[in-house]
Scaffold this active site. Structure first.
Site, short mmCIF file in Angstrom:
data_model
loop_
_atom_site.label_atom_id
_atom_site.label_comp_id
_atom_site.label_asym_id
_atom_site.label_seq_id
_atom_site.Cartn_x
_atom_site.Cartn_y
_atom_site.Cartn_z
N ARG A 265 0.83 -0.48 0.63
CA ARG A 265 0.30 -0.18 -0.20
C ARG A 265 0.92 1.28 -0.32
O ARG A 265 1.63 1.33 0.47
CB ARG A 265 -0.90 -0.08 1.04
CG ARG A 265 -2.04 -1.16 1.50
CD ARG A 265 -2.93 -0.34 0.41
NE ARG A 265 -4.04 -1.05 0.13
CZ ARG A 265 -4.88 -2.74 -0.60
NH1 ARG A 265 -3.47 -3.20 -1.57
NH2 ARG A 265 -5.45 -3.40 -0.83
N GLU B 76 -4.05 7.60 -5.18
CA GLU B 76 -4.57 7.11 -5.87
C GLU B 76 -5.68 7.36 -7.03
O GLU B 76 -6.77 7.46 -5.56
CB GLU B 76 -4.53 4.72 -5.68
CG GLU B 76 -2.78 5.30 -5.43
CD GLU B 76 -3.11 3.45 -5.35
OE1 GLU B 76 -4.04 2.58 -5.63
OE2 GLU B 76 -1.78 3.11 -4.92
N HIS C 295 -1.52 0.37 -9.58
CA HIS C 295 -1.89 -0.94 -8.83
C HIS C 295 -2.55 -2.06 -9.57
O HIS C 295 -3.95 -2.04 -9.87
CB HIS C 295 -3.25 0.09 -8.40
CG HIS C 295 -3.11 -0.26 -6.34
ND1 HIS C 295 -3.60 -0.02 -5.62
CD2 HIS C 295 -3.36 -2.16 -6.36
CE1 HIS C 295 -3.70 -1.07 -5.05
NE2 HIS C 295 -3.72 -2.00 -4.77
#
Ligand code: GLV
Length: 324
Positions: A237, A266, A285
């Site tokens: 993360r 993000e 991601h």
């Protein structure tokens, strides 16, 4: 009558049909306060919630008094307030097994592409800059037989260790809350404290969830401990790493390069300074984002919700202790 469920992610047709067989489904685009307001009645009567992303906090839970189970299409669940779920006796289901190998592949891809500068040299060739044989300006650094340090020896860390050990003859270090006998016996991994791992590793690979303890676990002080030739890989993360400190370290040569699948915000803003650095490989991601694995995650999430709302939870549950 079938239990009502809110779905906030589109599903492949066969999985959507399976969900419809078991539940009365309302599909919405997200779980933002605006969406909840728009579909207040459906949220109020829903016993299940299935999707990914978005904050599931006390405010949302207050709008869902009938809720009994959430099913996230992800392994990570830092966007859920687990204490609030526990207080309301809402089960939280996730998909911890199906994505392991795929995420480990992504991490290995970042190791290789940072060390060998794959995206940078791809751009260079396509821009017509390959005019003669390459020289030191285009050289990378070796991956094989180097030392790879893993932060967080969970399922994904173990699958990464397997690849690094058998595929690349790498020496494995790890830092985790518990000793991992399988990693040690199968892959020769050595447990060490964070400081030793940072000092000795050529590649530091982060596969940690985001918690209060891991937030900014890697900041300026930790980056300084790393070798100037070292590469940082983050596929856990974003906020585990202080991105501002990382940007500074990559700019001033404290660190050789970084491979990032996750960011503090993000999607990472297009004008973020870190994206301007040639020694950063940035991915959107995509750790688990293959056709096969995303299908498997959605399938598990549907099965998890069916199990949870039928009182048949035997795996994939974050808070099984709340079951009566
Ligand atoms: C991806 O980041 C996941 O948590 O599944």
């Amino acid at each position: 009558m079938k239990p009502a469920v809110i779905l906030y992610k589109s599903l492949p047709d066969d999985l959507r049909a399976k969900l419809d067989d078991h539940f009365s489904v309302t599909e919405v685009k997200d779980v933002s306060p605006e969406t909840v307001k728009q579909h207040a009645e459906q949220f109020a009567s829903a016993q299940g919630l299935l999707g990914s992303g978005g904050k599931v906090d006390d405010e949302l839970l207050a709008a869902m008094p009938a809720l009994r189970a959430c099913s996230t299409v992800s392994v990570g669940y830092d966007n859920f307030d687990v204490d609030a779920l526990n207080q309301r006796h809402v089960l939280l289901m996730h998909t911890p097994t199906v994505l392991t190998e795929t995420v480990a592949d992504t991490m290995m891809a970042l190791v290789l592409s940072t060390a060998r500068r794959v995206p940078e040299l791809d751009k260079w060739v396509k821009a017509g800059q390959w005019q003669k044989s390459v020289g030191p300006a285009e050289f990378g650094i070796d991956v094989h037989h180097k030392t790879l340090g893993i932060l967080g020896m969970g399922r994904i860390g173990l699958a990464l260790a397997q690849r690094a050990h058998f595929g690349f003859g790498m020496n494995i270090l790890y830092n985790a809350r518990r000793q991992h006998e399988e990693a040690e016996s199968r892959f020769g991994a050595r447990a060490c404290d964070l400081e030793t791992l940072l000092k000795e590793s050529d590649f530091v690979c982060i596969s940690l969830p985001l918690t209060e303890q891991t937030h900014h676990m890697i900041g300026a002080a930790q980056l300084k401990l790393m070798k100037p030739s070292a590469i940082l890989i983050n596929a856990g993360r974003g906020p585990v790493v202080d991105e501002q400190a990382l940007t500074a370290a990559l700019k001033d040569g404290t660190l050789h390069a970084a491979g990032l699948d996750v960011f503090e915000v993000e999607p990472v803003p297009a004008d973020a300074e870190i994206l301007t650095l040639p020694n950063v490989v940035a991915l959107p991601h995509i750790g688990s984002a293959t056709h096969e694995t995303r299908y498997g995650m959605a399938r598990d999430a549907v099965d998890n919700l069916i199990a949870a709302l039928n009182g048949k939870v035997d795996k994939n549950c974050v808070n099984p202790q709340i079951q009566a």
